[in-house]
Motif scaffolding. Structure first.
Motif, PDB file in Angstrom:
ATOM      1  N   THR A  11       0.914  -1.371   0.078  1.00  0.00           N
ATOM      2  CA  THR A  11       0.267  -0.371   0.450  1.00  0.00           C
ATOM      3  C   THR A  11       0.954   1.583   0.154  1.00  0.00           C
ATOM      4  N   LYS A  12       2.208   1.143   0.297  1.00  0.00           N
ATOM      5  CA  LYS A  12       3.097   2.416   0.704  1.00  0.00           C
ATOM      6  C   LYS A  12       2.948   2.649  -0.586  1.00  0.00           C
ATOM      7  N   ASP A  13       2.913   2.004  -1.916  1.00  0.00           N
ATOM      8  CA  ASP A  13       3.622   2.156  -2.822  1.00  0.00           C
ATOM      9  C   ASP A  13       2.314   2.332  -4.534  1.00  0.00           C
ATOM     10  N   ALA A  14       0.908   1.948  -3.807  1.00  0.00           N
ATOM     11  CA  ALA A  14      -0.259   2.247  -4.244  1.00  0.00           C
ATOM     12  C   ALA A  14      -0.322   3.462  -5.699  1.00  0.00           C
ATOM     13  N   ILE A  15      -0.648   3.347  -6.299  1.00  0.00           N
ATOM     14  CA  ILE A  15      -1.852   4.675  -6.648  1.00  0.00           C
ATOM     15  C   ILE A  15      -2.681   3.899  -6.941  1.00  0.00           C
ATOM     16  N   PHE A  16      -4.064   4.609  -6.204  1.00  0.00           N
ATOM     17  CA  PHE A  16      -5.849   3.970  -5.803  1.00  0.00           C
ATOM     18  C   PHE A  16      -6.339   4.685  -7.322  1.00  0.00           C
ATOM     19  N   TYR A  17      -7.912   3.829  -7.213  1.00  0.00           N
ATOM     20  CA  TYR A  17      -8.948   4.493  -8.882  1.00  0.00           C
ATOM     21  C   TYR A  17     -10.137   4.388  -7.893  1.00  0.00           C
ATOM     22  N   GLN A  18     -10.831   4.818  -7.426  1.00  0.00           N
ATOM     23  CA  GLN A  18     -11.914   4.523  -7.322  1.00  0.00           C
ATOM     24  C   GLN A  18     -12.882   4.733  -8.209  1.00  0.00           C
ATOM     25  N   ASP A  61      -5.893  -1.875 -19.904  1.00  0.00           N
ATOM     26  CA  ASP A  61      -4.918  -1.163 -20.069  1.00  0.00           C
ATOM     27  C   ASP A  61      -5.315   0.348 -19.774  1.00  0.00           C
ATOM     28  N   TYR A  62      -6.229   1.093 -20.020  1.00  0.00           N
ATOM     29  CA  TYR A  62      -6.407   2.896 -19.418  1.00  0.00           C
ATOM     30  C   TYR A  62      -5.618   2.616 -18.534  1.00  0.00           C
ATOM     31  N   LEU A  63      -6.087   2.014 -17.233  1.00  0.00           N
ATOM     32  CA  LEU A  63      -5.617   2.232 -15.328  1.00  0.00           C
ATOM     33  C   LEU A  63      -4.435   1.983 -16.006  1.00  0.00           C
ATOM     34  N   GLU A  64      -3.427   0.988 -16.248  1.00  0.00           N
ATOM     35  CA  GLU A  64      -2.486   0.697 -16.361  1.00  0.00           C
ATOM     36  C   GLU A  64      -1.515   2.113 -16.887  1.00  0.00           C
ATOM     37  N   ASN A  69      -2.049   1.731  -9.393  1.00  0.00           N
ATOM     38  CA  ASN A  69      -2.359  -0.261 -10.009  1.00  0.00           C
ATOM     39  C   ASN A  69      -2.580  -0.732  -7.965  1.00  0.00           C
ATOM     40  N   ALA A  70      -3.601  -0.310  -8.784  1.00  0.00           N
ATOM     41  CA  ALA A  70      -5.159  -0.526  -7.056  1.00  0.00           C
ATOM     42  C   ALA A  70      -6.537   0.150  -7.475  1.00  0.00           C
ATOM     43  N   ILE A  71      -6.885  -0.675  -7.059  1.00  0.00           N
ATOM     44  CA  ILE A  71      -8.207  -0.290  -7.575  1.00  0.00           C
ATOM     45  C   ILE A  71      -9.677  -0.661  -6.016  1.00  0.00           C
ATOM     46  N   TYR A  72      -9.524   0.476  -6.052  1.00  0.00           N
ATOM     47  CA  TYR A  72     -10.779   0.534  -4.587  1.00  0.00           C
ATOM     48  C   TYR A  72     -12.581   0.617  -5.653  1.00  0.00           C
ATOM     49  N   PHE A  73     -12.934  -0.682  -5.408  1.00  0.00           N
ATOM     50  CA  PHE A  73     -14.511  -0.302  -5.475  1.00  0.00           C
ATOM     51  C   PHE A  73     -15.781  -0.639  -4.638  1.00  0.00           C
ATOM     52  N   THR A  74     -16.197   0.453  -4.894  1.00  0.00           N
ATOM     53  CA  THR A  74     -17.615   0.717  -3.936  1.00  0.00           C
ATOM     54  C   THR A  74     -18.554  -0.669  -4.176  1.00  0.00           C
ATOM     55  N   PRO A  75     -19.216  -0.556  -3.536  1.00  0.00           N
ATOM     56  CA  PRO A  75     -20.009  -2.310  -3.069  1.00  0.00           C
ATOM     57  C   PRO A  75     -20.208  -3.289  -4.510  1.00  0.00           C
ATOM     58  N   VAL A  76     -20.737  -3.995  -4.812  1.00  0.00           N
ATOM     59  CA  VAL A  76     -20.839  -4.900  -5.803  1.00  0.00           C
ATOM     60  C   VAL A  76     -21.699  -6.301  -4.940  1.00  0.00           C
ATOM     61  N   ALA A 110      -6.524  -8.503 -13.044  1.00  0.00           N
ATOM     62  CA  ALA A 110      -6.201  -7.466 -12.051  1.00  0.00           C
ATOM     63  C   ALA A 110      -4.678  -8.099 -11.736  1.00  0.00           C
ATOM     64  N   HIS A 111      -4.712  -8.935 -11.122  1.00  0.00           N
ATOM     65  CA  HIS A 111      -3.129  -9.818 -10.298  1.00  0.00           C
ATOM     66  C   HIS A 111      -2.379 -10.126 -11.559  1.00  0.00           C
ATOM     67  N   ALA A 112      -2.421 -10.345 -12.586  1.00  0.00           N
ATOM     68  CA  ALA A 112      -1.404 -10.517 -13.996  1.00  0.00           C
ATOM     69  C   ALA A 112      -0.353  -9.470 -14.279  1.00  0.00           C
ATOM     70  N   ARG A 113      -1.467  -8.338 -13.110  1.00  0.00           N
ATOM     71  CA  ARG A 113      -1.115  -6.567 -14.300  1.00  0.00           C
ATOM     72  C   ARG A 113      -0.021  -6.523 -12.469  1.00  0.00           C
ATOM     73  N   ASP A 114      -0.093  -6.916 -11.209  1.00  0.00           N
ATOM     74  CA  ASP A 114       0.014  -6.463 -10.292  1.00  0.00           C
ATOM     75  C   ASP A 114      -0.353  -5.628  -9.436  1.00  0.00           C
ATOM     76  N   MET A 115      -1.746  -5.647  -9.803  1.00  0.00           N
ATOM     77  CA  MET A 115      -3.024  -4.045  -9.809  1.00  0.00           C
ATOM     78  C   MET A 115      -4.166  -4.683  -8.613  1.00  0.00           C
ATOM     79  N   ARG A 116      -4.083  -4.605  -7.279  1.00  0.00           N
ATOM     80  CA  ARG A 116      -4.267  -4.585  -6.249  1.00  0.00           C
ATOM     81  C   ARG A 116      -6.274  -4.206  -6.822  1.00  0.00           C
ATOM     82  N   VAL A 117      -7.035  -5.079  -6.015  1.00  0.00           N
ATOM     83  CA  VAL A 117      -8.211  -4.820  -5.778  1.00  0.00           C
ATOM     84  C   VAL A 117      -8.962  -4.993  -4.466  1.00  0.00           C
ATOM     85  N   VAL A 118      -9.659  -3.678  -3.786  1.00  0.00           N
ATOM     86  CA  VAL A 118      -9.790  -3.893  -2.744  1.00  0.00           C
ATOM     87  C   VAL A 118     -11.963  -3.534  -2.716  1.00  0.00           C
TER      88      VAL A 118
END
Length: 484
Positions: A11-18, A61-64, A69-76, A110-118
């Protein structure tokens, strides 16, 4: 003996996208009902646009490329609301989003791109459609589940909106009955849900209104179980104020850092703050100068253990506030300055979907508009390039991600700070004025200045001082390379 505070290293290296799932992107691969609102029309409180998780996967691809490198989703999870804070089934991703299979596919991609999902965990309250509450609606005080909620008398008046609910409900809303977390069965249910999805592969939880569950032992057990399933899971609470109680290392890793958001709007948008209520749980903002901004930022950085400070979820807009551009009356320069600050200060920067292309929107549902994929003419390409570049600057500097923070100038409309990690030293300076500004920045050590980002009209080192002249409404990042 106090235990050391430990937070997820990634998380110290994360760039989140909500992402608000109904509004980001939709895929033809997810079959949906017909009664959807046209994608390019303004959002409504109850209408659905048809965004889904496969649509997100198709735009990774756009996000990368943006640098995320991290996504936060509102409820799914399954729900009868477009925002899905009214949860029906905590074990099923909403079929409108593609179901559990779509989340599994997205996680793999996402994980294949080293991208986290919260994911967003709504554990304080459920919905009228939640099975156990619906059981009470049908069976009244004879329901075996009557103590899953805080009922007062019967029958429950869940649909009599002209009356106060005769059960505890979040914010007095009939649609959101509050769980009785004092019931061991309810506690086990919620904790099982949290662990189930951690084992499914998610990388953490953003917790909705967690202070409403006023029970440290509950959240301590929540942390123990989630971290046992995934030691690197990120647990971040939606708390709009100081939160030392929850950030001592035994409950949450971080909070949504609205304590930073407020002064960022008030300083970088000081010349253009809109006369509106700036969302959520904080009052209308008044402009502040650099000294007031420095005081607010330094106070926020001193609240918690450094491990916590490094992983705070730093945001400028969210699904609960008007978008930043709307809050500053479409002043794109104010957003750029705030974005640069967000990307250079301690914590995990978070971009609310569409802010990077200049989306606007006021109160709910305005800030939850759709992403205009088919209308590139609506994109602010200059802003998009700026955000992409600031993300690259952060990712290219360990000092900007993990370094110490020291204010070096805070006068009028000029602000500068230094970040240091090992031998790497970086200065970040802002001129928020509408005229050129000179500044002399005191240096603790020497170092040859090297412009990393932005533009300067003059730059020179004089012994223990760095002299700069910045154009109006600009910010710069300068590396101080060790002298040969």
């Amino acid at each position: 003996m106090e235990q050391p505070v430990i937070t997820p290293e990634w998380t110290k290296d994360a760039i989140f996208y909500q992402i608000f799932p109904d509004r980001f992107a939709k895929s033809d691969r997810v079959i949906k009902p017909n009664n959807l609102e046209p994608w390019d029309t303004p959002p409504t409180p109850r209408g659905f646009k048809g965004g889904d998780l496969i649509g997100v996967q198709e735009h990774l691809d756009y996000l990368e490329d943006l640098g995320v490198n991290a996504i936060y989703f509102t409820p799914v999870f399954q729900s009868a609301s477009n925002h899905r804070y009214h949860t029906f089934d905590y074990y099923q991703v909403d079929p409108l989003l593609g179901g559990n299979e779509a989340l599994h596919s997205l996680l793999d991609a996402a994980h294949a791109r080293d991208m986290r999902v919260v994911l967003d965990g709504v554990f304080n309250h459920a919905s009228r459609g939640f099975f156990q509450f619906n059981h009470i609606l049908e069976c009244g005080d004879k329901s075996p589940y009557v103590d899953w909620f805080h009922t007062k008398d019967f029958p429950l008046n869940a649909y009599e909106l002209d009356q106060e609910p005769n059960y505890r409900a979040w914010a007095g809303l009939h649609a959101l009955p509050k769980f009785n977390t004092g019931n061991p069965q309810v506690r086990d249910f919620i904790l099982d849900v949290a662990v189930y999805w951690a084992n499914f592969g998610i990388d953490g939880w953003r917790l909705d209104v967690p202070t409403e569950i006023d029970d440290d032992t509950f959240w301590q057990e929540f942390r123990r179980r989630v971290k046992a399933a995934n030691p690197e899971a990120y647990i971040v609470g939606e708390i709009w104020h100081e939160a030392k109680r929850w950030l001592a290392g035994d409950q949450f890793d971080a909070i949504m850092n609205y304590v930073m958001t407020r002064p960022a709007i008030a300083f970088f948008g000081a010349r253009s703050i809109a006369p509106l209520w700036h969302g959520g749980n904080y009052p209308p903002l008044q402009p502040i100068d650099a000294a007031g901004f420095a005081e607010a930022i330094e106070a926020s950085l001193s609240l918690y253990d450094w491990e916590v400070t490094q992983v705070q979820l730093n945001l400028l807009s969210s699904h609960d506030t008007p978008r930043f551009l709307t809050m500053v009356e479409n002043d794109a320069d104010a957003l750029k300055l705030a974005m640069l600050f967000q990307m250079t200060m301690p914590g995990a920067p978070t971009v609310y979907y569409g802010d990077e292309i200049g989306l606007t929107g006021g109160y709910d549902p305005g800030m939850r508009g759709t992403f205009p994929w088919d209308r590139r003419d609506l994109w602010d390409m200059d802003l998009l390039g700026f955000v992409r570049d600031t993300i690259r600057v952060r990712k290219g500097s360990v000092a900007l991600r993990r370094g110490t923070y020291r204010t070096v100038l805070a006068e009028g409309e000029r602000y500068a700070f230094e970040r240091v990690y090992g031998s790497e030293r970086v200065l970040v300076a802002f001129n928020v004025a509408q005229s050129h500004a000179s500044m002399d920045l005191p240096l603790v050590e020497g170092g040859s200045p090297r412009l990393v980002f932005g533009s300067v009209e003059e730059i020179a080192r004089h012994d223990d001082t760095l002299s700069l002249k910045l154009p109006p409404r600009t910010g710069v990042v300068i590396a101080l390379d060790a002298d040969a």
